[in-house]
Scaffold this motif. Structure first.
Motif, PDB file in Angstrom:
ATOM      1  N   ALA A  83       0.628  -4.005   9.448  1.00  0.00           N
ATOM      2  CA  ALA A  83      -0.074  -2.740   9.197  1.00  0.00           C
ATOM      3  C   ALA A  83       0.266  -2.216   7.803  1.00  0.00           C
ATOM      4  O   ALA A  83      -0.617  -1.719   7.084  1.00  0.00           O
ATOM      5  N   ILE A  84       1.510  -2.333   7.404  1.00  0.00           N
ATOM      6  CA  ILE A  84       1.907  -1.903   6.058  1.00  0.00           C
ATOM      7  C   ILE A  84       1.236  -2.777   5.000  1.00  0.00           C
ATOM      8  O   ILE A  84       0.739  -2.276   3.989  1.00  0.00           O
ATOM      9  N   ILE A  85       1.198  -4.071   5.231  1.00  0.00           N
ATOM     10  CA  ILE A  85       0.559  -4.967   4.265  1.00  0.00           C
ATOM     11  C   ILE A  85      -0.926  -4.657   4.135  1.00  0.00           C
ATOM     12  O   ILE A  85      -1.474  -4.607   3.027  1.00  0.00           O
ATOM     13  N   VAL A  86      -1.608  -4.409   5.249  1.00  0.00           N
ATOM     14  CA  VAL A  86      -3.034  -4.077   5.188  1.00  0.00           C
ATOM     15  C   VAL A  86      -3.243  -2.756   4.454  1.00  0.00           C
ATOM     16  O   VAL A  86      -4.153  -2.632   3.626  1.00  0.00           O
ATOM     17  N   ALA A  87      -2.384  -1.778   4.708  1.00  0.00           N
ATOM     18  CA  ALA A  87      -2.511  -0.487   4.017  1.00  0.00           C
ATOM     19  C   ALA A  87      -2.292  -0.655   2.516  1.00  0.00           C
ATOM     20  O   ALA A  87      -3.022  -0.055   1.710  1.00  0.00           O
ATOM     21  N   ILE A  88      -1.333  -1.456   2.129  1.00  0.00           N
ATOM     22  CA  ILE A  88      -1.087  -1.685   0.699  1.00  0.00           C
ATOM     23  C   ILE A  88      -2.236  -2.453   0.076  1.00  0.00           C
ATOM     24  O   ILE A  88      -2.671  -2.151  -1.038  1.00  0.00           O
ATOM     25  N   PHE A  89      -2.765  -3.432   0.795  1.00  0.00           N
ATOM     26  CA  PHE A  89      -3.897  -4.194   0.258  1.00  0.00           C
ATOM     27  C   PHE A  89      -5.119  -3.302   0.057  1.00  0.00           C
ATOM     28  O   PHE A  89      -5.862  -3.459  -0.918  1.00  0.00           O
ATOM     29  N   ARG A  90      -5.333  -2.346   0.955  1.00  0.00           N
ATOM     30  CA  ARG A  90      -6.491  -1.455   0.805  1.00  0.00           C
ATOM     31  C   ARG A  90      -6.347  -0.542  -0.403  1.00  0.00           C
ATOM     32  O   ARG A  90      -7.341  -0.172  -1.019  1.00  0.00           O
ATOM     33  N   THR A  91      -5.123  -0.171  -0.740  1.00  0.00           N
ATOM     34  CA  THR A  91      -4.959   0.741  -1.871  1.00  0.00           C
ATOM     35  C   THR A  91      -4.832   0.023  -3.203  1.00  0.00           C
ATOM     36  O   THR A  91      -5.298   0.531  -4.222  1.00  0.00           O
ATOM     37  N   LYS A  92      -4.189  -1.149  -3.231  1.00  0.00           N
ATOM     38  CA  LYS A  92      -3.930  -1.836  -4.492  1.00  0.00           C
ATOM     39  C   LYS A  92      -4.721  -3.114  -4.678  1.00  0.00           C
ATOM     40  O   LYS A  92      -4.657  -3.725  -5.743  1.00  0.00           O
ATOM     41  N   SER A  93      -5.409  -3.585  -3.664  1.00  0.00           N
ATOM     42  CA  SER A  93      -6.191  -4.829  -3.695  1.00  0.00           C
ATOM     43  C   SER A  93      -5.348  -6.044  -4.022  1.00  0.00           C
ATOM     44  O   SER A  93      -5.855  -7.048  -4.521  1.00  0.00           O
ATOM     45  N   THR A  94      -4.058  -6.007  -3.754  1.00  0.00           N
ATOM     46  CA  THR A  94      -3.176  -7.162  -3.910  1.00  0.00           C
ATOM     47  C   THR A  94      -2.026  -7.020  -2.914  1.00  0.00           C
ATOM     48  O   THR A  94      -1.693  -5.906  -2.491  1.00  0.00           O
ATOM     49  N   ILE A  95      -1.440  -8.145  -2.555  1.00  0.00           N
ATOM     50  CA  ILE A  95      -0.285  -8.101  -1.654  1.00  0.00           C
ATOM     51  C   ILE A  95       0.932  -8.733  -2.306  1.00  0.00           C
ATOM     52  O   ILE A  95       1.859  -9.150  -1.637  1.00  0.00           O
TER      53      ILE A  95
END
Length: 105
Positions: A83-95
């Motif tokens: 869930a944290i990774i998906v939230a970060i990907f939505r805001t920064k478009s990178t993981i």
């Protein structure tokens, strides 16, 4: 209780140590958070394997109880982590873990 398994207990310990080492090295050298989660799971499963082997060796059920607890913690860790990774990907478009410095206090 006697150890009557076809594989000696030391072999299970060595296999567990090798799996844990592979997971630790993978966690330390990889930058992809998904791979890092998989490495953490590998380390947890190495611990589970050792718990099961020790429980069988000692003839008790304690190790199996610990394995159920570790599996529950691992499932919760994966759910929260993804869930944290998906939230970060939505805001920064990178993981990329190097780009995740925004979570520092």
């Amino acid at each position: 209780m006697a150890w009557n398994a076809p594989v000696p207990f030391a072999s299970w310990v060595m296999l567990s140590a090798v799996l844990f080492s592979i997971g630790a090295v993978g966690f330390l050298i990889r930058k992809d958070p998904i791979i890092m989660f998989m490495c953490i799971e590998l380390m947890l499963n190495a611990g589970n394997l050792l718990f099961i082997a020790a429980a069988r060796y000692l003839g008790t059920m304690d190790g199996q109880v610990f394995v159920f607890f570790v599996m529950a913690v691992a499932a919760a860790e994966v759910a929260v982590g993804l869930a944290i990774i998906v939230a970060i990907f939505r805001t920064k478009s990178t993981i990329d873990v190097d780009e995740m410095s925004g979570m520092r206090g």
